[in-house]
Design an enzyme around this catalytic site. Sequence first.
Site, PDB file in Angstrom:
ATOM      1  N   LYS A 126      56.523  39.010  33.315  1.00  0.00           N
ATOM      2  CA  LYS A 126      55.696  37.821  33.065  1.00  0.00           C
ATOM      3  C   LYS A 126      56.623  36.689  32.661  1.00  0.00           C
ATOM      4  O   LYS A 126      57.732  36.927  32.174  1.00  0.00           O
ATOM      5  CB  LYS A 126      54.699  38.095  31.927  1.00  0.00           C
ATOM      6  CG  LYS A 126      53.526  37.145  31.887  1.00  0.00           C
ATOM      7  CD  LYS A 126      52.451  37.488  32.892  1.00  0.00           C
ATOM      8  CE  LYS A 126      51.365  36.442  32.950  1.00  0.00           C
ATOM      9  NZ  LYS A 126      50.245  36.839  33.799  1.00  0.00           N
ATOM     10  N   ASP A 166      49.355  31.876  36.961  1.00  0.00           N
ATOM     11  CA  ASP A 166      48.611  32.342  35.786  1.00  0.00           C
ATOM     12  C   ASP A 166      47.983  31.075  35.201  1.00  0.00           C
ATOM     13  O   ASP A 166      47.892  30.052  35.892  1.00  0.00           O
ATOM     14  CB  ASP A 166      49.525  33.050  34.773  1.00  0.00           C
ATOM     15  CG  ASP A 166      48.725  33.752  33.662  1.00  0.00           C
ATOM     16  OD1 ASP A 166      48.016  34.714  33.959  1.00  0.00           O
ATOM     17  OD2 ASP A 166      48.777  33.317  32.490  1.00  0.00           O
TER      18      ASP A 166
HETATM   19  P1  NDP Z   1      43.326  28.786  34.679  1.00  0.00           P
HETATM   20  O1  NDP Z   1      44.369  27.939  34.084  1.00  0.00           O
HETATM   21  O2  NDP Z   1      42.920  28.545  36.093  1.00  0.00           O
HETATM   22  O3  NDP Z   1      42.006  28.721  33.794  1.00  0.00           O
HETATM   23  C1  NDP Z   1      42.005  29.100  32.458  1.00  0.00           C
HETATM   24  C2  NDP Z   1      40.651  28.806  31.872  1.00  0.00           C
HETATM   25  O4  NDP Z   1      40.611  29.297  30.540  1.00  0.00           O
HETATM   26  C3  NDP Z   1      40.362  27.328  31.796  1.00  0.00           C
HETATM   27  O5  NDP Z   1      38.974  27.131  31.861  1.00  0.00           O
HETATM   28  C4  NDP Z   1      40.897  26.971  30.412  1.00  0.00           C
HETATM   29  O6  NDP Z   1      40.344  25.819  29.845  1.00  0.00           O
HETATM   30  C5  NDP Z   1      40.502  28.195  29.617  1.00  0.00           C
HETATM   31  N1  NDP Z   1      41.431  28.396  28.505  1.00  0.00           N
HETATM   32  C6  NDP Z   1      42.766  28.519  28.569  1.00  0.00           C
HETATM   33  N2  NDP Z   1      43.288  28.666  27.350  1.00  0.00           N
HETATM   34  C7  NDP Z   1      42.244  28.618  26.507  1.00  0.00           C
HETATM   35  C8  NDP Z   1      42.127  28.715  25.105  1.00  0.00           C
HETATM   36  N3  NDP Z   1      43.206  28.878  24.322  1.00  0.00           N
HETATM   37  N4  NDP Z   1      40.878  28.643  24.555  1.00  0.00           N
HETATM   38  C9  NDP Z   1      39.783  28.477  25.352  1.00  0.00           C
HETATM   39  N5  NDP Z   1      39.845  28.372  26.687  1.00  0.00           N
HETATM   40  C10 NDP Z   1      41.057  28.444  27.246  1.00  0.00           C
HETATM   41  O7  NDP Z   1      43.804  30.307  34.478  1.00  0.00           O
HETATM   42  P2  NDP Z   1      43.305  31.600  35.210  1.00  0.00           P
HETATM   43  O8  NDP Z   1      41.868  31.496  35.530  1.00  0.00           O
HETATM   44  O9  NDP Z   1      44.290  31.891  36.290  1.00  0.00           O
HETATM   45  O10 NDP Z   1      43.553  32.710  34.077  1.00  0.00           O
HETATM   46  C11 NDP Z   1      42.559  33.058  33.125  1.00  0.00           C
HETATM   47  C12 NDP Z   1      42.898  34.389  32.510  1.00  0.00           C
HETATM   48  O11 NDP Z   1      42.963  35.389  33.531  1.00  0.00           O
HETATM   49  C13 NDP Z   1      44.245  34.470  31.782  1.00  0.00           C
HETATM   50  O12 NDP Z   1      44.141  35.384  30.717  1.00  0.00           O
HETATM   51  C14 NDP Z   1      45.158  35.045  32.854  1.00  0.00           C
HETATM   52  O13 NDP Z   1      46.293  35.675  32.288  1.00  0.00           O
HETATM   53  C15 NDP Z   1      44.212  36.040  33.495  1.00  0.00           C
HETATM   54  N6  NDP Z   1      44.582  36.472  34.827  1.00  0.00           N
HETATM   55  C16 NDP Z   1      44.725  35.568  35.835  1.00  0.00           C
HETATM   56  C17 NDP Z   1      45.027  35.998  37.108  1.00  0.00           C
HETATM   57  C18 NDP Z   1      45.087  35.077  38.268  1.00  0.00           C
HETATM   58  O14 NDP Z   1      45.212  35.561  39.402  1.00  0.00           O
HETATM   59  N7  NDP Z   1      44.963  33.778  38.105  1.00  0.00           N
HETATM   60  C19 NDP Z   1      45.303  37.433  37.379  1.00  0.00           C
HETATM   61  C20 NDP Z   1      45.041  38.302  36.250  1.00  0.00           C
HETATM   62  C21 NDP Z   1      44.726  37.823  35.034  1.00  0.00           C
HETATM   63  P3  NDP Z   1      41.198  24.464  29.827  1.00  0.00           P
HETATM   64  O15 NDP Z   1      41.199  23.980  31.229  1.00  0.00           O
HETATM   65  O16 NDP Z   1      40.482  23.584  28.885  1.00  0.00           O
HETATM   66  O17 NDP Z   1      42.569  24.852  29.341  1.00  0.00           O
END
Ligand code: NDP
Length: 444
Positions: A126, A166
């Site tokens: 990571k 991510d």
């Molecule tokens: P994105 O950046 O596309 O979206 C993240 C979302 O979560 C946004 O809505 C963001 O809001 C919100 N968010 C982020 N940090 C916080 C926080 N501290 N408190 C509240 N809301 C928060 O990321 P992904 O959708 O790609 O990833 C989401 C999760 O899924 C993560 O844990 C990631 O590690 C996991 N994941 C992702 C994969 C992928 O293929 N993308 C694969 C496997 C796991 P805001 O825009 O306001 O920051």
Amino acid sequence: MDYVDQVLQSVVKKNPAEPEFHQAVKEVLESLRPAVKANEERYRREALLERLVEPDRQIKFKVSWVNDQGQVQVNTGYRVQFNNAIGPYKGGLRLHPSVNVGIIKFLGFEQIFKNSLTGLPIGGAKGGSDFDPKGKSDREVLAFCTSFITELYKYIGADMDVPAGDIGTGAREIGYMYGQYKKIKGTYEGVLTGKGLTYGGSLVRKEATGYGLLYLTEEMLKCNGHDIAGKTVVISGSGNVAIYAAQKAIQLGARVVTASDSNGWVYDPDGIDVEVLQQIKEVRRERLTEYKKYRPESEYHEGCGVWSVKCDIALPCATQNELNLEDAKILVSNQCIAVAEGANMPATSEATEYLQAHGVLFAPGKAANAGGVATSALEMSQNSERLSWTFEKVDKELKQIMLSIFHNMSDAAKRYNVEGDYVSGASIAGFEKVADAMISQGIW
Ligand code: NDP
């Protein structure tokens, strides 16, 4: 002292001030107890757990870039290459101000087991930076990504380490990084996944984590006598995982009523309009407050209250530790039947235990969100073959992988007499293959 306890103690001592890493190691090792007990003498002699919790290497570097005002900015970049027993290192790059070495280590550690569970030959890693792409111009993001990869390129490669997206790293960031890598190395290789479709990306990669989450959730429900059609689903987040989880849930006949970002959340009684969400988040890069402008009957609330909404299925898809014990109690009192983790470690340990103890079906992230990395591995295969598969072919492979992940973790739980405990089952199923590969390859 018990072997697992001994290793847990030494992890806390050797890695101070890294609570998320401690939490991830504890959760995995606790659920591995039965598998470790069965082979304790050998694992102790081989120091297998000690080798598993120590990253192969940690790279930390300076990322300097110039903002639109001409001011030089300095961020910190990380890549933790955790374990390559079963294949080249693979795992995403997180760009978020909360990023530090402990967060990257927890994610890299989880990635070992997740990648193993996919059944594909990929090791765990990571990376990321404390850079915040939110509110930055395209030129600033380009400047950051160029500087970031100008250092990281030394440590990655198509057969060595293949980073992906991510939080905060989407197609735009991957494109900028790929361009700079290509310029430095002069090779056109599948060194990053999540690439654009015109230059080696895979169809379905964008949708893969969300779709995969739903394929696994549907199978888990089916095997426990429930049908996903007609169920009410609460989702947190509004990023890549959340959007495509919502889209697939709706396609499967469920009703999705919430979405959130780091400032607030929306409740749409008529069901979340995914196209509106895509417009706001993917196209305009706006805040969720905008949702009400398109859907006046919806409600916007500050904070993170999605778990208070009555639902049958909860899908945390935002970030780590976003669903705590209090939230778990509310879900149980609202008769929620299943929780599946779209994000990495979104439920706290206490919340997970409470949900499981109260009969809620619980699919841990390392299994439930493995569709993203699985499809990244399919992107690697297509790059190696110099071919592009159709949407239908990739989607079919993804579904097959998610069903087999579910059955592997379910079977592992049964084998160790913890039937229905998918947390233990997922860790054990992922661990067995890595442990065997590590032992077979001697001492490293
Ligand atoms: P994105 O950046 O596309 O979206 C993240 C979302 O979560 C946004 O809505 C963001 O809001 C919100 N968010 C982020 N940090 C916080 C926080 N501290 N408190 C509240 N809301 C928060 O990321 P992904 O959708 O790609 O990833 C989401 C999760 O899924 C993560 O844990 C990631 O590690 C996991 N994941 C992702 C994969 C992928 O293929 N993308 C694969 C496997 C796991 P805001 O825009 O306001 O920051």
